[in-house]
Design a protein around this motif. Sequence first.
Motif, PDB file in Angstrom:
ATOM      1  N   HIS A  58       4.988   1.453 -15.210  1.00 22.32           N
ATOM      2  CA  HIS A  58       5.669   0.652 -14.190  1.00 22.32           C
ATOM      3  C   HIS A  58       5.943   1.476 -12.926  1.00 22.32           C
ATOM      4  N   VAL A  59       6.339   2.725 -13.086  1.00 23.62           N
ATOM      5  CA  VAL A  59       6.588   3.583 -11.922  1.00 23.62           C
ATOM      6  C   VAL A  59       5.296   3.781 -11.134  1.00 23.62           C
ATOM      7  N   THR A  60       4.179   3.924 -11.822  1.00 18.22           N
ATOM      8  CA  THR A  60       2.897   4.063 -11.129  1.00 18.22           C
ATOM      9  C   THR A  60       2.591   2.817 -10.308  1.00 18.22           C
ATOM     10  N   ASN A  61       2.808   1.632 -10.887  1.00 21.82           N
ATOM     11  CA  ASN A  61       2.567   0.396 -10.131  1.00 21.82           C
ATOM     12  C   ASN A  61       3.489   0.293  -8.921  1.00 21.82           C
ATOM     13  N   LEU A  62       4.760   0.629  -9.097  1.00 21.21           N
ATOM     14  CA  LEU A  62       5.691   0.599  -7.968  1.00 21.21           C
ATOM     15  C   LEU A  62       5.271   1.585  -6.881  1.00 21.21           C
TER      16      LEU A  62
ATOM     17  N   SER B 290       0.667   1.239  -0.640  1.00 24.79           N
ATOM     18  CA  SER B 290      -0.076   0.196   0.078  1.00 24.79           C
ATOM     19  C   SER B 290       0.753  -0.362   1.237  1.00 24.79           C
ATOM     20  N   SER B 291       2.056  -0.468   1.065  1.00 19.10           N
ATOM     21  CA  SER B 291       2.915  -0.932   2.155  1.00 19.10           C
ATOM     22  C   SER B 291       2.902   0.058   3.319  1.00 19.10           C
ATOM     23  N   LEU B 292       2.990   1.349   3.001  1.00 18.81           N
ATOM     24  CA  LEU B 292       2.919   2.373   4.052  1.00 18.81           C
ATOM     25  C   LEU B 292       1.581   2.333   4.773  1.00 18.81           C
ATOM     26  N   LEU B 293       0.504   2.219   4.002  1.00 19.55           N
ATOM     27  CA  LEU B 293      -0.826   2.174   4.611  1.00 19.55           C
ATOM     28  C   LEU B 293      -0.989   0.952   5.505  1.00 19.55           C
ATOM     29  N   LEU B 294      -0.414  -0.175   5.105  1.00 17.71           N
ATOM     30  CA  LEU B 294      -0.479  -1.368   5.942  1.00 17.71           C
ATOM     31  C   LEU B 294       0.236  -1.131   7.263  1.00 17.71           C
ATOM     32  N   GLY B 295       1.394  -0.472   7.209  1.00 18.88           N
ATOM     33  CA  GLY B 295       2.105  -0.150   8.444  1.00 18.88           C
ATOM     34  C   GLY B 295       1.295   0.779   9.343  1.00 18.88           C
ATOM     35  N   VAL B 296       0.667   1.773   8.738  1.00 14.83           N
ATOM     36  CA  VAL B 296      -0.165   2.702   9.515  1.00 14.83           C
ATOM     37  C   VAL B 296      -1.349   1.958  10.125  1.00 14.83           C
ATOM     38  N   TYR B 297      -1.972   1.080   9.341  1.00 12.60           N
ATOM     39  CA  TYR B 297      -3.112   0.318   9.857  1.00 12.60           C
ATOM     40  C   TYR B 297      -2.682  -0.645  10.967  1.00 12.60           C
TER      41      TYR B 297
ATOM     42  N   VAL C  27       7.512  -3.310   5.874  1.00 13.97           N
ATOM     43  CA  VAL C  27       8.705  -3.643   5.086  1.00 13.97           C
ATOM     44  C   VAL C  27       8.585  -5.047   4.496  1.00 13.97           C
ATOM     45  N   LEU C  28       8.131  -6.003   5.301  1.00 10.92           N
ATOM     46  CA  LEU C  28       7.967  -7.360   4.789  1.00 10.92           C
ATOM     47  C   LEU C  28       6.944  -7.416   3.661  1.00 10.92           C
ATOM     48  N   PHE C  29       5.862  -6.655   3.810  1.00 17.12           N
ATOM     49  CA  PHE C  29       4.862  -6.592   2.738  1.00 17.12           C
ATOM     50  C   PHE C  29       5.478  -5.984   1.482  1.00 17.12           C
ATOM     51  N   TRP C  30       6.303  -4.964   1.663  1.00 15.57           N
ATOM     52  CA  TRP C  30       6.914  -4.255   0.544  1.00 15.57           C
ATOM     53  C   TRP C  30       7.878  -5.136  -0.236  1.00 15.57           C
TER      54      TRP C  30
ATOM     55  N   HIS D  15       8.198  -8.598  -0.074  1.00 18.70           N
ATOM     56  CA  HIS D  15       7.846 -10.005  -0.253  1.00 18.70           C
ATOM     57  C   HIS D  15       7.627 -10.329  -1.738  1.00 18.70           C
ATOM     58  N   PRO D  16       8.212 -11.404  -2.223  1.00 15.27           N
ATOM     59  CA  PRO D  16       8.121 -11.735  -3.650  1.00 15.27           C
ATOM     60  C   PRO D  16       6.739 -12.171  -4.126  1.00 15.27           C
ATOM     61  N   VAL D  17       5.810 -12.424  -3.221  1.00 12.60           N
ATOM     62  CA  VAL D  17       4.473 -12.835  -3.655  1.00 12.60           C
ATOM     63  C   VAL D  17       3.775 -11.710  -4.436  1.00 12.60           C
ATOM     64  N   HIS D  18       4.233 -10.491  -4.265  1.00 18.74           N
ATOM     65  CA  HIS D  18       3.622  -9.342  -4.938  1.00 18.74           C
ATOM     66  C   HIS D  18       4.216  -9.062  -6.318  1.00 18.74           C
ATOM     67  N   THR D  19       5.141  -9.868  -6.752  1.00 17.62           N
ATOM     68  CA  THR D  19       5.856  -9.623  -8.001  1.00 17.62           C
ATOM     69  C   THR D  19       4.921  -9.439  -9.175  1.00 17.62           C
ATOM     70  N   GLU D  20       3.977 -10.351  -9.340  1.00 24.03           N
ATOM     71  CA  GLU D  20       3.084 -10.286 -10.504  1.00 24.03           C
ATOM     72  C   GLU D  20       2.231  -9.022 -10.483  1.00 24.03           C
ATOM     73  N   SER D  21       1.686  -8.682  -9.328  1.00 24.66           N
ATOM     74  CA  SER D  21       0.831  -7.497  -9.240  1.00 24.66           C
ATOM     75  C   SER D  21       1.598  -6.211  -9.510  1.00 24.66           C
ATOM     76  N   VAL D  22       2.869  -6.192  -9.149  1.00 23.09           N
ATOM     77  CA  VAL D  22       3.658  -4.975  -9.316  1.00 23.09           C
ATOM     78  C   VAL D  22       4.267  -4.888 -10.719  1.00 23.09           C
ATOM     79  N   LEU D  23       4.788  -5.991 -11.233  1.00 17.24           N
ATOM     80  CA  LEU D  23       5.515  -5.942 -12.496  1.00 17.24           C
ATOM     81  C   LEU D  23       4.609  -5.972 -13.726  1.00 17.24           C
ATOM     82  N   TYR D  24       3.519  -6.701 -13.671  1.00 13.47           N
ATOM     83  CA  TYR D  24       2.572  -6.676 -14.787  1.00 13.47           C
ATOM     84  C   TYR D  24       1.714  -5.431 -14.635  1.00 13.47           C
ATOM     85  N   ILE D  25       1.657  -4.634 -15.659  1.00 14.94           N
ATOM     86  CA  ILE D  25       0.907  -3.388 -15.568  1.00 14.94           C
ATOM     87  C   ILE D  25      -0.560  -3.661 -15.267  1.00 14.94           C
ATOM     88  N   VAL D  26      -1.104  -4.749 -15.816  1.00 11.29           N
ATOM     89  CA  VAL D  26      -2.507  -5.069 -15.558  1.00 11.29           C
ATOM     90  C   VAL D  26      -2.739  -5.484 -14.104  1.00 11.29           C
ATOM     91  N   GLY D  27      -1.668  -5.727 -13.348  1.00  8.57           N
ATOM     92  CA  GLY D  27      -1.801  -6.026 -11.926  1.00  8.57           C
ATOM     93  C   GLY D  27      -2.208  -4.815 -11.110  1.00  8.57           C
TER      94      GLY D  27
END
Length: 155
Positions: free
Chosen positions: A87-91, A97-104, A121-124, A126-138
């Motif tokens: 879970h820490v790796t996914n977080l 990815s949020s930092l890279l989006l800001g840089v881009y 910050v909004l990307f970081w 935003h609740p739409v990312h919940t599944e990708s972050v919380l499910y390890i397979v995400g």
Amino acid sequence: AMAGCHAWWPASNFNMQQGGFFMDDAMIKKNANVYEMVDWRRIFRTDYWGLEMFADGQWTHKSFRPLTVLTFRLNYWWHTFDSVGFHVTNLSLHFVSSLLLGVYAHSGLGLPIDWSFLIAVLFWVHPVHTESVLYIVGRADLLCCVLVLLAALVY
């Protein structure tokens, strides 16, 4: 952004050991590519779940994601099947990815630094990312996002 950070505040006190492996995450424990000796041939002939992609009579959806499986293997090497490390790796990947989006947004799109920061910050949060972050397979989605943003920055 402040409202999003406020909404995430309870998560900072959550005990990740309660989470464990649930739903599709349980398949990680069944994938021999994660915990057995490295067999490169097996990694390249099995799908995301460790099922033979080309075996007669065996159903598989042929989702070929060897980089993701190798990151699971790295997590197993560091933490065995303690879900906290996964879970820490996914977080961490989501944060990167949020930092890279800001840089881009700043360097690639030419947006002012304050707008780039707001986008990150909004990307970081935003609740739409919940599944990708919380499910390890995400993790496949998280790795894809990081690699696409890195490619865009290199381009």
